[in-house]
Design a protein around this motif. Structure first.
Motif, PDB file in Angstrom:
ATOM      1  N   HIS A 162      26.712   5.584  22.127  1.00  0.00           N
ATOM      2  CA  HIS A 162      26.964   5.364  20.701  1.00  0.00           C
ATOM      3  C   HIS A 162      28.372   5.843  20.398  1.00  0.00           C
ATOM      4  O   HIS A 162      28.840   6.828  20.958  1.00  0.00           O
ATOM      5  N   GLN A 163      29.038   5.141  19.523  1.00  0.00           N
ATOM      6  CA  GLN A 163      30.403   5.516  19.164  1.00  0.00           C
ATOM      7  C   GLN A 163      30.421   6.641  18.142  1.00  0.00           C
ATOM      8  O   GLN A 163      31.433   7.324  17.995  1.00  0.00           O
ATOM      9  N   THR A 164      29.297   6.846  17.452  1.00  0.00           N
ATOM     10  CA  THR A 164      29.220   7.905  16.443  1.00  0.00           C
ATOM     11  C   THR A 164      28.826   9.233  17.087  1.00  0.00           C
ATOM     12  O   THR A 164      28.340   9.275  18.217  1.00  0.00           O
ATOM     13  N   ALA A 165      29.017  10.315  16.323  1.00  0.00           N
ATOM     14  CA  ALA A 165      28.701  11.657  16.829  1.00  0.00           C
ATOM     15  C   ALA A 165      27.230  11.960  16.574  1.00  0.00           C
ATOM     16  O   ALA A 165      26.872  12.644  15.604  1.00  0.00           O
ATOM     17  N   VAL A 166      26.374  11.466  17.419  1.00  0.00           N
ATOM     18  CA  VAL A 166      24.940  11.684  17.294  1.00  0.00           C
ATOM     19  C   VAL A 166      24.390  12.079  18.656  1.00  0.00           C
ATOM     20  O   VAL A 166      24.887  11.627  19.691  1.00  0.00           O
ATOM     21  N   ASP A 167      23.396  12.946  18.674  1.00  0.00           N
ATOM     22  CA  ASP A 167      22.819  13.384  19.947  1.00  0.00           C
ATOM     23  C   ASP A 167      21.422  12.793  20.111  1.00  0.00           C
ATOM     24  O   ASP A 167      20.476  13.214  19.445  1.00  0.00           O
ATOM     25  N   LEU A 168      21.302  11.816  20.978  1.00  0.00           N
ATOM     26  CA  LEU A 168      20.026  11.171  21.263  1.00  0.00           C
ATOM     27  C   LEU A 168      19.622  11.368  22.724  1.00  0.00           C
ATOM     28  O   LEU A 168      18.906  10.556  23.305  1.00  0.00           O
ATOM     29  N   SER A 169      20.088  12.478  23.285  1.00  0.00           N
ATOM     30  CA  SER A 169      19.770  12.757  24.695  1.00  0.00           C
ATOM     31  C   SER A 169      18.282  13.038  24.880  1.00  0.00           C
ATOM     32  O   SER A 169      17.700  12.677  25.907  1.00  0.00           O
ATOM     33  N   THR A 170      17.647  13.683  23.876  1.00  0.00           N
ATOM     34  CA  THR A 170      16.208  13.952  23.984  1.00  0.00           C
ATOM     35  C   THR A 170      15.419  12.647  24.018  1.00  0.00           C
ATOM     36  O   THR A 170      14.502  12.484  24.819  1.00  0.00           O
ATOM     37  N   ALA A 171      15.778  11.715  23.134  1.00  0.00           N
ATOM     38  CA  ALA A 171      15.100  10.414  23.119  1.00  0.00           C
ATOM     39  C   ALA A 171      15.309   9.682  24.438  1.00  0.00           C
ATOM     40  O   ALA A 171      14.396   9.011  24.947  1.00  0.00           O
TER      41      ALA A 171
END
Length: 494
Positions: A162-171
């Protein structure tokens, strides 16, 4: 395959064999595609102007070595109309991307498809994207003699970006865990009945628990089941030379004092129908009749990998249903663990006979909720086809939870009615109940039978006869409903 998540990555600077971006209908660029188009001085816009590809769903176009773009390839995948975008369309797009890239020499992939998901749907989209890739590259060649000649995908690493600053590592991690659970389920279901016996299921469960501190397994043998009064279960297993097994898994991820939830799976490792013998055509597919049990095992494996903070009991009611001199006969009457007598009018309605004793047994754990999973009735295929599983329940709140989890996981179920009017069909002149209720509403009367053994806890029954496997050229296990069950467990743990 390794899966990972990375945020704040400029799509044009990705160092990979291929970067995947979405294109909406009428050549509208996704955010990542716009970045690449700008860096390449309009190369994507110029390509779309040719008119061969314009962002329709199920379509793709592969571009090579665009100027100003670090990745060697750029795969454009159609997303259809922007205002109709949802997690299911993004999952389909990921399937398209993985299916086409696995036929290339590509090893490292970075996909920006889920970057288009709405913020509130991003976690679901990422989980499903990982599952979609794993589903696409899955193969089962364990019994092929010359595996060298079989084509194998070169794919090694799939990064969700993702280009945005979001953390979806758990998903992403959860998606990978669910995918591994699905693989275990599929491998077991695809294995032939002469290998995947009740004993084999028990060994697989014990192997899974061997190196885990929070997963324990116990196996009830037929002698123990006889002592417990499981006459219904034993009426099925006694017709086979393969001994039946009741396999109980204890996943202890929550607090010791927390009541568990329970998953109970039908594990008929091969179903001939018994004395009520099935027709020979497609009988080989009856090796899939243990998919309910396989899905429980796969879901527990995913729980371990995700380390969900929840206590789960998994029960595999494993037996073979065979015709022999020892097999049950139509008209026989047996006594279940609950003390209720059952007239066996059809020995091919055996799944409910093993499940009812398992559902009685699981009551000792005082579960907060119980889901049983079974390839139970052909009537469910007639009612719902092969896209949606059947759901019946004695508890509206639990039923709604499971239905919502199915939609969230793109592994849907549909609730069917269940009530006293249908219970009338199970009346017997000679026992407390019959094991079949006749042709009308076969899925419902099967659930009504099970409901008589689940009166002391909230319960959902999933009939997966239409969704557990595919026939024809694509014959094989689907791994469902592992995504639904895992999503429900994730939601419960939260």
């Amino acid at each position: 395959m390794k899966y990972q998540f990375q945020a704040k990555i400029p799509a044009a600077q990705v160092d990979a064999d291929c970067v995947v971006v979405g294109i909406y209908k009428a050549n509208e660029l996704s955010a990542a595609a716009q970045v690449i188009d700008t860096a390449s001085s309009g190369a994507i816009t110029e390509h779309l102007a040719l008119g061969d590809f314009s962002g329709e769903k199920q379509r793709f176009s592969l571009l090579y070595q665009l100027p100003g773009v670090t990745a060697k390839r750029v795969l454009l995948v159609g997303l259809g109309e922007r205002d109709k975008l949802n997690a299911e369309i993004l999952t389909q797009a990921t399937h398209i991307a993985a299916a086409n890239l696995k036929a290339t020499k590509v090893k490292q992939v970075v996909s920006f498809l889920t970057d288009e998901a709405a913020p509130e749907a991003a976690e679901t989209a990422v989980r499903q994207a990982v599952i979609a890739v794993a589903d696409t590259v899955y193969s089962f060649n364990d019994f092929k003699s010359n595996k060298v000649e079989l084509p194998a995908p070169h794919l090694e690493n799939w990064t969700i970006a993702h280009q945005t600053a979001v953390d979806l590592s758990t998903a992403t991690h959860q998606g990978a865990a669910i995918a591994e659970g699905m693989k275990l389920c599929r491998d077991l279901a695809n294995s032939p009945g002469n290998q995947c016996t009740p004993t084999y299921l028990a060994k697989t469960a014990l192997k899974l628990a061997h190196s885990q501190t929070n997963l324990e397994v116990e196996v009830l043998e037929e002698t123990h089941m006889a002592e417990l009064g499981m006459g219904s279960f034993l009426s099925v297993s006694k017709g086979s030379e393969e001994p039946g097994k009741m396999i109980i898994l204890h996943y202890k991820g929550g607090k010791a004092e927390d009541a568990p939830v329970a998953l109970v799976g039908k594990g008929i490792t091969f179903d001939t129908g018994g004395i009520s013998l099935k027709p020979g055509a497609a009988m080989d597919e009856m090796k899939f009749d243990m998919t309910g049990a396989a899905s429980v095992l796969g879901s527990l494996a995913a729980c371990v990998a995700m380390q969900l903070p929840i206590n789960v009991i998994g029960v595999l009611a494993a037996a073979e249903n065979m015709p022999s001199g020892k097999a049950s006969k139509p008209g026989d009457i047996v006594t279940s663990m609950a003390g209720k007598t059952i007239e066996i009018l059809n020995t091919d309605a055996e799944g409910r006979l093993v499940l009812c004793d398992a559902l009685t047994y699981v009551e000792r754990y005082q579960p907060k909720a119980v889901i049983d999973i079974a390839t139970l009735t052909g009537a469910c295929i007639t009612a719902l086809g092969h896209h949606i599983s059947g759901l019946l329940s004695n508890n509206d709140e639990l039923a709604n939870e499971v239905l919502a989890a199915g939609k969230q996981a793109n592994d849907e179920a549909w609730r069917l009615p269940m009530g006293e009017k249908y219970q009338e069909q199970l009346k017997s002149n000679f026992a407390d109940m019959a094991n079949i209720g006749g042709p009308p509403a076969g899925t419902i009367t099967a659930a009504c039978f099970l409901a008589r053994f689940t009166e002391n806890y909230p319960w959902v029954h999933l009939d997966i006869a239409g969704t557990a496997w595919k026939s024809g050229a694509a014959k094989g296990s689907t791994g469902r409903p592992v995504p639904l069950l895992c999503q429900w467990l994730i939601n419960r743990a939260q």
